[in-house]
Design an enzyme around this catalytic site. Structure first.
Site, PDB file in Angstrom:
ATOM      1  N   LYS A 197     -10.659  -1.030  10.003  1.00  0.00           N
ATOM      2  CA  LYS A 197     -10.764  -2.122   9.291  1.00  0.00           C
ATOM      3  C   LYS A 197     -11.210  -3.551   9.993  1.00  0.00           C
ATOM      4  O   LYS A 197     -11.385  -4.506   9.454  1.00  0.00           O
ATOM      5  CB  LYS A 197      -9.295  -2.379   8.880  1.00  0.00           C
TER       6      LYS A 197
ATOM      7  N   ASP B  81       3.093  -4.236   8.124  1.00  0.00           N
ATOM      8  CA  ASP B  81       1.654  -3.557   8.101  1.00  0.00           C
ATOM      9  C   ASP B  81       0.555  -4.380   8.054  1.00  0.00           C
ATOM     10  O   ASP B  81       0.286  -5.315   7.281  1.00  0.00           O
ATOM     11  CB  ASP B  81       1.726  -2.785   6.654  1.00  0.00           C
TER      12      ASP B  81
ATOM     13  N   CYS C  52      -4.639   2.075  -3.920  1.00  0.00           N
ATOM     14  CA  CYS C  52      -3.327   2.679  -3.541  1.00  0.00           C
ATOM     15  C   CYS C  52      -2.127   1.648  -3.467  1.00  0.00           C
ATOM     16  O   CYS C  52      -1.447   1.391  -2.659  1.00  0.00           O
ATOM     17  CB  CYS C  52      -3.631   2.810  -1.803  1.00  0.00           C
TER      18      CYS C  52
ATOM     19  N   HIS D  37       0.836  -1.256  -0.040  1.00  0.00           N
ATOM     20  CA  HIS D  37       0.066  -0.155  -0.019  1.00  0.00           C
ATOM     21  C   HIS D  37       0.933   1.172  -0.080  1.00  0.00           C
ATOM     22  O   HIS D  37       2.063   1.370   0.410  1.00  0.00           O
ATOM     23  CB  HIS D  37      -0.846   0.158   1.279  1.00  0.00           C
TER      24      HIS D  37
ATOM     25  N   GLN E 251      -4.799  -5.263   6.919  1.00  0.00           N
ATOM     26  CA  GLN E 251      -5.602  -6.243   6.271  1.00  0.00           C
ATOM     27  C   GLN E 251      -5.607  -7.515   6.996  1.00  0.00           C
ATOM     28  O   GLN E 251      -6.743  -8.231   7.011  1.00  0.00           O
ATOM     29  CB  GLN E 251      -5.224  -6.403   4.887  1.00  0.00           C
TER      30      GLN E 251
END
Length: 404
Positions: free
Chosen positions: A223, A197, A361, A120, A200
């Site tokens: 999220k 990261d 993104c 991302h 998700q």
């Protein structure tokens, strides 16, 4: 194995109030259960006060709830210490914090930061900015055509002077679950620290940062069925203690004179100013709700949805699934021959099916794959196979219209 999980759709006011919309854009943001909305209202209606600074009862109540939420998040991610959890506005700010603190400590001329081609933008741009200031270089792990990372290429990159690795646990564009535990070990063997990261991953995988042995981990509340504007940065205690503050202001100080300032210990050193008090409190409620769903078979249910959606989409003439890694979370990206993703998504919206289209993104990834973007359907705990059937029907209708 088929899951017995039943989507608790009635718990989500927007899902109920906006029927017949099929909301399949959960990778962008999830809807909020009533318990989270109630939590926000209850805080502002009964406990609203600034934290850590007040001697009165309301301040004490707000502070207790705020710090209890920090402990809850630490338990949720498997952190060994509560002070390893820092509140931010989201994954983006968490990554920027590390880039602007730890990055300034270790990056220098010709040193390297390793990311991947599937990241991302939020896990690319902050490192580009940090490298530009330090004279360092960005190196990118190649992506294979099936949407997996080329670990042999990663191994080659680690032979250079790599100080930091920053990689996504799950690709937001393709749904690929990356082998981060193996990648963490490889980074450490090369003498580098690694940030994951987890934007998700938090809503789809069981997290244990201690077992992963990562140095930093970031995710966003919105999220995982929590509010927008609240995020989490996990950092190893020894690293957080060594890092300089990023922003200056109230709360993060120990003592201030006109000559010099000394700072609080982590996590408060990184939490300048009045924080979002309601966000962490509501995030705790969201994590408790989500964890209950996990115990009821949510993860298996989501994988069942993914298999059903994938097999159903493959039956659509002219449709190509983009990203077919063997390990995926419930995200399916696809293209329809002879059409543009944005046109398809617009026609799906006219049929009350909400998906995302574009580069997600992840422009470098789209450039590597040689495509302008994709149509992305991403599933959450309130979605159903009936909604996937509606997606398939809407896609077929859109394809017919656009190919006339």
């Amino acid at each position: 194995m088929k899951s017995e999980f039943v989507p608790p759709r009635r718990d989500f006011p927007l899902i109920v109030n906006r029927e017949p919309i099929a909301y399949l854009d959960n990778a962008a943001t999830t809807q909020k259960p009533q318990i989270v909305l109630d939590c926000l209202l209850d805080y502002y209606g009964s406990s609203n006060s600034n934290v850590h600074r007040s001697a009165h009862t309301l301040g004490g109540e707000a502070t207790a709830k705020f710090e209890d939420a920090r402990q809850s998040v630490a338990s949720f991610i498997g952190a060994r210490r509560t002070e390893e959890v820092i509140w931010t506005r989201g994954t983006t700010e968490s990554i920027n914090l590390v880039a602007n603190t730890y990055g300034t400590m270790v990056l220098e001329q010709n040193s390297c930061v390793v990311v991947s081609q599937m990241e991302h933008h939020s896990n690319i741009v902050p490192w580009q900015m940090a490298c530009e200031k330090a004279g360092a270089k960005i190196l990118a792990i190649r992506v294979n055509l099936d949407g997996t990372l080329d670990l042999d290429h990663y191994r080659e990159l680690l032979r250079q002077d790599v100080r930091i690795v920053a990689v996504g646990h799950i690709s937001n564009a393709l749904g690929t679950i990356n082998p981060v535990q193996e990648m963490i070990g490889m980074a450490h063997d090369a003498g580098a620290k690694i940030l994951i990261d987890g934007a998700q991953a938090a809503p789809h995988l069981e997290l244990d940062v201690s077992d992963l042995n990562c140095d930093f981990y970031a995710f966003s509340g919105h999220k995982i069925y929590g509010p927008t504007g609240i995020g989490v940065l996990y950092g190893r205690k020894d690293l957080l203690e060594a890092m300089p503050p990023w922003q200056g202001g109230g709360e993060m100080i120990e003592n201030v004179t006109m000559d010099r300032t000394t700072y609080q210990e982590p996590p408060y050193k990184f939490e300048a100013g009045t924080p979002d008090v309601s966000g962490p409190i509501a995030l705790k409620a969201a994590l408790e709700y989500y964890s209950h769903c996990v115990q009821s078979g949510l993860h298996e249910y989501e994988q069942d949805l993914l298999r059903y959606a994938t097999s159903s989409l493959r039956q659509v003439e002219g449709l190509r699934i983009v990203g077919e890694a063997p390990n995926k979370c419930p995200i399916v990206s696809f293209l329809i021959e002879g059409t543009h993703p944005n046109d398809v998504a617009t026609l799906l919206d006219e049929q009350d099916v909400a998906v995302r289209s574009g580069h997600h993104c992840a422009m470098p990834l789209m450039n590597v794959l040689g495509i302008p973007g994709t149509i992305r359907a991403s599933f959450g705990l309130y979605n159903s196979k009936d909604e996937i059937d509606r997606l398939i029907k809407a896609v077929q209708t859109a394809a017919q219209i656009l190919k006339q």
